[in-house]
Design a protein around this motif. Structure first.
Motif, mmCIF file in Angstrom:
data_model
loop_
_atom_site.group_PDB
_atom_site.id
_atom_site.type_symbol
_atom_site.label_atom_id
_atom_site.label_comp_id
_atom_site.label_asym_id
_atom_site.label_seq_id
_atom_site.Cartn_x
_atom_site.Cartn_y
_atom_site.Cartn_z
ATOM 1 N N LEU A 121 0.800 -1.290 -0.016
ATOM 2 C CA LEU A 121 -0.028 -0.055 -0.167
ATOM 3 C C LEU A 121 0.734 1.042 0.067
ATOM 4 O O LEU A 121 1.787 1.295 0.986
ATOM 5 C CB LEU A 121 -1.023 -0.022 1.096
ATOM 6 N N LEU A 122 0.648 1.941 -1.024
ATOM 7 C CA LEU A 122 1.378 3.250 -1.057
ATOM 8 C C LEU A 122 0.755 4.576 -0.020
ATOM 9 O O LEU A 122 -0.313 4.378 -0.317
ATOM 10 C CB LEU A 122 1.386 3.793 -2.578
ATOM 11 N N SER A 123 1.427 5.108 0.396
ATOM 12 C CA SER A 123 1.003 6.362 1.242
ATOM 13 C C SER A 123 1.706 7.593 1.194
ATOM 14 O O SER A 123 3.055 7.577 0.967
ATOM 15 C CB SER A 123 1.046 5.847 2.931
ATOM 16 N N GLY A 124 0.869 8.502 0.867
ATOM 17 C CA GLY A 124 1.687 10.039 0.898
ATOM 18 C C GLY A 124 2.144 10.694 2.088
ATOM 19 O O GLY A 124 2.269 11.731 1.993
ATOM 20 N N LEU A 125 2.482 9.953 3.288
ATOM 21 C CA LEU A 125 2.787 10.509 4.364
ATOM 22 C C LEU A 125 4.135 10.986 4.399
ATOM 23 O O LEU A 125 5.121 10.574 3.810
ATOM 24 C CB LEU A 125 2.602 9.320 5.498
ATOM 25 N N GLY A 126 4.317 12.014 4.882
ATOM 26 C CA GLY A 126 5.730 12.925 4.776
ATOM 27 C C GLY A 126 5.517 14.068 3.982
ATOM 28 O O GLY A 126 6.588 14.871 4.119
ATOM 29 N N ALA A 127 4.689 14.179 2.868
ATOM 30 C CA ALA A 127 4.803 15.324 2.135
ATOM 31 C C ALA A 127 4.712 16.296 2.541
ATOM 32 O O ALA A 127 5.146 17.481 2.396
ATOM 33 C CB ALA A 127 3.846 15.147 1.004
ATOM 34 N N ASP A 128 3.573 16.509 3.688
ATOM 35 C CA ASP A 128 3.206 17.700 4.174
ATOM 36 C C ASP A 128 4.281 18.524 5.001
ATOM 37 O O ASP A 128 4.697 19.531 5.131
ATOM 38 C CB ASP A 128 2.067 17.552 5.235
ATOM 39 N N GLU A 129 5.042 17.503 5.832
ATOM 40 C CA GLU A 129 6.253 17.784 6.815
ATOM 41 C C GLU A 129 7.321 18.422 5.723
ATOM 42 O O GLU A 129 7.771 19.502 6.168
ATOM 43 C CB GLU A 129 6.706 16.701 7.351
ATOM 44 N N LEU A 130 7.564 17.899 4.727
ATOM 45 C CA LEU A 130 8.774 18.421 3.909
ATOM 46 C C LEU A 130 8.649 19.549 2.985
ATOM 47 O O LEU A 130 9.465 20.208 2.733
ATOM 48 C CB LEU A 130 9.369 17.254 2.931
ATOM 49 N N PHE A 131 7.366 19.632 2.482
ATOM 50 C CA PHE A 131 7.255 20.519 1.648
ATOM 51 C C PHE A 131 5.972 21.916 2.040
ATOM 52 O O PHE A 131 5.540 22.496 1.269
ATOM 53 C CB PHE A 131 6.480 20.151 0.219
ATOM 54 N N ALA A 132 5.837 21.916 3.503
ATOM 55 C CA ALA A 132 5.173 22.825 4.158
ATOM 56 C C ALA A 132 3.758 22.950 3.774
ATOM 57 O O ALA A 132 3.113 23.726 3.115
ATOM 58 C CB ALA A 132 5.794 24.248 3.809
ATOM 59 N N GLY A 133 3.178 21.786 4.028
ATOM 60 C CA GLY A 133 1.560 21.596 3.627
ATOM 61 C C GLY A 133 0.618 21.929 4.720
ATOM 62 O O GLY A 133 -0.685 21.723 4.336
ATOM 63 N N TYR A 134 1.154 22.042 6.022
ATOM 64 C CA TYR A 134 0.048 22.356 7.089
ATOM 65 C C TYR A 134 -0.250 23.956 7.147
ATOM 66 O O TYR A 134 0.701 24.743 6.894
ATOM 67 C CB TYR A 134 0.675 21.929 8.134
ATOM 68 N N GLY A 135 -1.451 24.108 7.889
ATOM 69 C CA GLY A 135 -1.854 25.510 7.880
ATOM 70 C C GLY A 135 -0.808 26.159 8.838
ATOM 71 O O GLY A 135 -0.565 27.530 8.347
ATOM 72 N N ARG A 136 -0.203 25.578 9.676
ATOM 73 C CA ARG A 136 0.956 26.360 10.732
ATOM 74 C C ARG A 136 2.116 26.744 10.050
ATOM 75 O O ARG A 136 2.812 27.915 10.370
ATOM 76 C CB ARG A 136 1.167 25.472 11.906
ATOM 77 N N HIS A 137 2.296 26.162 8.788
ATOM 78 C CA HIS A 137 3.555 26.687 8.024
ATOM 79 C C HIS A 137 3.307 27.971 7.545
ATOM 80 O O HIS A 137 4.251 28.935 7.572
ATOM 81 C CB HIS A 137 3.762 25.586 6.936
ATOM 82 N N GLY A 138 2.145 28.104 7.071
ATOM 83 C CA GLY A 138 1.775 29.578 6.440
ATOM 84 C C GLY A 138 1.607 30.632 7.527
ATOM 85 O O GLY A 138 2.236 31.547 7.511
ATOM 86 N N VAL A 139 1.347 30.174 8.686
ATOM 87 C CA VAL A 139 1.212 31.107 10.070
ATOM 88 C C VAL A 139 2.669 31.208 10.336
ATOM 89 O O VAL A 139 3.084 32.750 10.737
ATOM 90 C CB VAL A 139 0.565 30.380 11.117
ATOM 91 N N SER A 140 3.523 30.556 10.224
ATOM 92 C CA SER A 140 4.948 30.666 10.620
ATOM 93 C C SER A 140 5.579 31.465 9.809
ATOM 94 O O SER A 140 6.344 32.475 10.215
ATOM 95 C CB SER A 140 5.649 29.291 10.828
ATOM 96 N N PHE A 141 5.434 31.522 8.519
ATOM 97 C CA PHE A 141 5.928 32.558 7.434
ATOM 98 C C PHE A 141 5.265 33.747 7.819
ATOM 99 O O PHE A 141 6.353 34.767 7.643
ATOM 100 C CB PHE A 141 5.488 32.157 6.109
ATOM 101 N N THR A 142 4.084 33.885 7.993
ATOM 102 C CA THR A 142 3.449 35.375 7.952
ATOM 103 C C THR A 142 4.142 35.886 9.263
ATOM 104 O O THR A 142 4.356 37.214 9.126
ATOM 105 C CB THR A 142 1.851 35.121 8.218
ATOM 106 N N ARG A 143 4.284 35.309 10.427
ATOM 107 C CA ARG A 143 4.748 35.805 11.448
ATOM 108 C C ARG A 143 6.284 35.912 11.691
ATOM 109 O O ARG A 143 6.795 37.117 11.919
ATOM 110 C CB ARG A 143 4.383 34.835 12.813
ATOM 111 N N PHE B 88 11.153 33.772 6.334
ATOM 112 C CA PHE B 88 11.495 32.360 5.921
ATOM 113 C C PHE B 88 12.115 31.862 7.207
ATOM 114 O O PHE B 88 12.160 30.416 7.168
ATOM 115 C CB PHE B 88 12.715 32.773 5.078
ATOM 116 N N GLN B 89 12.706 32.588 8.160
ATOM 117 C CA GLN B 89 13.208 31.578 9.259
ATOM 118 C C GLN B 89 12.256 31.003 9.884
ATOM 119 O O GLN B 89 12.651 29.993 10.608
ATOM 120 C CB GLN B 89 13.881 32.720 10.214
ATOM 121 N N GLY B 90 10.811 31.687 10.069
ATOM 122 C CA GLY B 90 10.087 30.892 10.959
ATOM 123 C C GLY B 90 9.362 29.720 10.099
ATOM 124 O O GLY B 90 9.429 28.733 10.710
ATOM 125 N N LEU B 91 9.641 29.793 8.952
ATOM 126 C CA LEU B 91 9.132 28.571 8.044
ATOM 127 C C LEU B 91 10.344 27.546 8.174
ATOM 128 O O LEU B 91 9.720 26.485 8.570
ATOM 129 C CB LEU B 91 8.675 29.022 6.697
#
Length: 595
Positions: free
Chosen positions: A446-468, A471-474
């Motif tokens: 079974l193939l799983s896409g797990l890991g892509a969000d962590e590596l490529f900034a796929g979570y909402g908190r990544h955008g929040v970190s960049f806004t605040r 790039f260093q926060g991201l």
């Protein structure tokens, strides 16, 4: 995929419970085998340095799901000369950079035996020889590329080694009771009084059986004591005391000016496609077909989202056209949601429709399925609709709770249930336009896409970190995510998925892929802070590019390059909300609430 059980005791051979045996056999239905070792070891009875001899009992059990080579290799593997034993659960894709052809377990065992052999020509003390042996053994483990957990008994030197790969992609748990009996197992074998814990992914653990102590109590009972030492993963390995972590530190570079716009033609997108194809090819080519019947070997845990649909699309390019690919899409009857939909349909005097087909992941799943059919029309894609009634969820709930232990929150349960039923692979498929039939996938991988969000900034908190914090926060947020991959949920996921005799493989968590990604500047992975396309003439493709979300933008561009416009636009959605396993029983419960 295999199941592992090991015990160390000073009283007798200790075996798993009946339930644990069933779980181990579920993980490895092709073989079940037990091996026992009884040793007379030096021990310090009173803990004051006066050595005596005590008997210790080592019990090894392995089950096997055959996925490598042309035959099933029984485990545990035993070396007749040294009495060394290996229980191996993993996939050694490469050893010392060389691709492993055939059965990886046999190769790993041969290398470990060779590394642990006594060197009679060396005029050294036993301590010096043992130290050099540990270096050689850890060097073998350090040069394995792929997911693994294992228990190895070095019969030459009387040492136990056990551990997991640094990303924790395979489950391994441990416990020690009040008399010192040690258990190591792929699943929980504990009781409330002797709970199991995950084996940490901070290194490889070892026990020197020549340094035991056995304390006798007035009640004539004895407690076995021993020291568990760790050989840690380190970014800069010392060849005598640590392992070199295959994942290098995060690239901390900051742009000196605004980074250029990301486009399909950007070099990073081309390199991303190359690295992902390489990782995927390793995981799906030459999967054996055991038995007769369907020739489906590969299935995808499929929500229709960006990460899994890209994997399905690339798998099409790798696999022969006569091999179908199954897309496993799970949807739950959530009583709260069903009640709300029913009330709305009654109020509006409309037909309620299917509770399953209205699930967010079912909607995106069918859309992704349609896009794959359009882009790859010569492949047989099976969309397996896994519908889970609430009553069936309830009947399996306790089983999932036991499998996911020691994880024990409502969020753990909601995610684990989605993976548990999806990986069962039992649902319906369309046989004609208007007809469906019951179907269970035969795929063992079974193939799983797990890991892509962590590596490529796929979570909402990544955008929040960049806004605040820019790039260093991201970078800091991504670094935190990648750094704790091995400490989070992969062991839990492995336990619930493998219970159906299937193995999850994670192309985004390939060591070489993760290493390339973490070394790539963050602005080449996602679109936060990059410039807009300002060419004099912007074509239709550029317009699509500009409309894409910044989260995981390089992956979105890869989807566009592969012809999947709709997939490139898909939003991130957590599995528990997409499949509606979240808050099945109470709308007021929180994900962190203990079960």
């Amino acid at each position: 995929m295999c199941g592992i059980f090991f015990s160390l005791s000073a009283s007798q051979h200790v075996y798993p419970t009946e339930k644990t045996v069933a779980w181990l056999q579920n993980r490895g239905p092709d073989n079940y085998q037990t091996h026992q070792v009884q040793l007379n070891c030096p021990a310090d009875p009173q803990g004051v340095g006066e050595l005596a001899t005590t008997t210790v009992y080592l019990t090894f059990i392995s089950t096997v799901l055959g996925l490598r080579g042309d035959h099933v290799t029984s485990q545990p593997l035993v070396d007749a000369d040294s009495r060394s034993v290996l229980c191996w659960n993993g996939e050694a894709w490469k050893v010392r950079g060389e691709t492993v052809e055939g059965n990886d377990t046999e190769l790993v065992f041969r290398r470990l035996i060779e590394a642990s052999k006594l060197r009679n020509g060396d005029n050294e003390s036993e301590v010096d020889q043992a130290t050099k042996t540990i270096v050689r053994l850890t060097n073998i483990i350090n040069n394995i590329t792929g997911p693994f957990s294992f228990v190895f008994y070095d019969g030459f030197h009387g040492r136990i080694f056990f551990g997991r790969d640094c990303l924790g992609r395979r489950s391994l748990l441990h416990s020690r009771d009040e008399i010192g009996t040690l258990k190591i197992c792929s699943t929980c074998d504990g009781t409330p009084s002797v709970p199991f814990e995950e084996v940490e992914t901070d290194g490889i653990y070892t026990i020197d059986l020549s340094r035991l102590s056995l304390q006798t109590h007035p009640t004539d009972s004895s407690t076995l004591s021993y020291q568990v030492e760790v050989i840690p993963w380190s970014s800069e390995a010392n060849p005598t005391s640590s392992l070199k972590n295959p994942i290098p530190p995060m690239n901390q570079a900051l742009p000196s000016s605004q980074p250029p716009a990301l486009r399909i033609s950007s070099p990073c997108v081309e390199r991303l496609e190359y690295e992902l194809r390489r990782s995927l090819d390793t995981r799906i080519r030459n999967v054996p077909r055991l038995g007769v019947g369907s020739n489906t070997k590969i299935a995808v845990l499929f929500s229709g989202g960006l990460d899994c649909t890209i994997l399905a699309r690339l798998a099409h390019d790798i696999l022969p056209l006569d091999q179908p690919i199954d897309l496993l899409n799970v949807s739950f009857e959530n009583p709260r949601v069903a009640a709300a939909l029913k009330a709305k349909s009654e109020k509006d005097n409309t037909h309620m429709g299917s509770i399953y087909e209205s699930c967010p992941d079912r909607i995106t799943g069918r859309a992704g399925y349609g896009e794959l059919q359009r882009v790859c029309p010569d492949r047989l894609w099976r969309f397996v609709a896994v519908d889970v009634p609430y009553a069936e969820f309830v009947s399996h709930r306790e089983e999932v709770i036991q499998l996911m232990k020691p994880h024990n929150t409502e969020m753990d349960l909601s995610i684990a249930c989605a993976l548990y039923f999806a990986s069962r692979g039992q649902g319906t498929i369309h046989t004609t336009h208007d007809h469906t039939a019951a179907y269970t996938t035969t795929a063992r991988v079974l193939l799983s896409g797990l890991g892509a969000d962590e590596l490529f900034a796929g979570y909402g908190r990544h955008g929040v970190s960049f806004t605040r914090n820019g790039f260093q926060g991201l970078i800091n947020e991504i670094d935190l995510d990648v750094g704790r991959l091995g400490k989070r949920n992969l062991g839990r996921d492995d336990r619930v998925i493998s219970n159906w005799g299937r193995e999850a493989r994670f192309p985004y968590l390939d060591e070489e892929f993760v290493s390339w990604t973490t070394q790539t500047p963050v602005w080449e992975r996602c679109g936060f802070g990059t410039a807009e396309i300002v060419d004099t003439e912007i074509n239709e493709l550029d317009q699509l590019t500009e409309s894409l979300d910044p989260e995981k933008k390089s992956l979105r561009l890869l989807a566009l390059k592969l012809g999947m416009v709709q997939t490139a636009r898909e939003k991130k959605r957590a599995i528990q909300f997409g499949s509606r396993t979240a808050k099945m029983e109470s709308g007021k419960s929180k994900g962190t609430q203990l079960i």
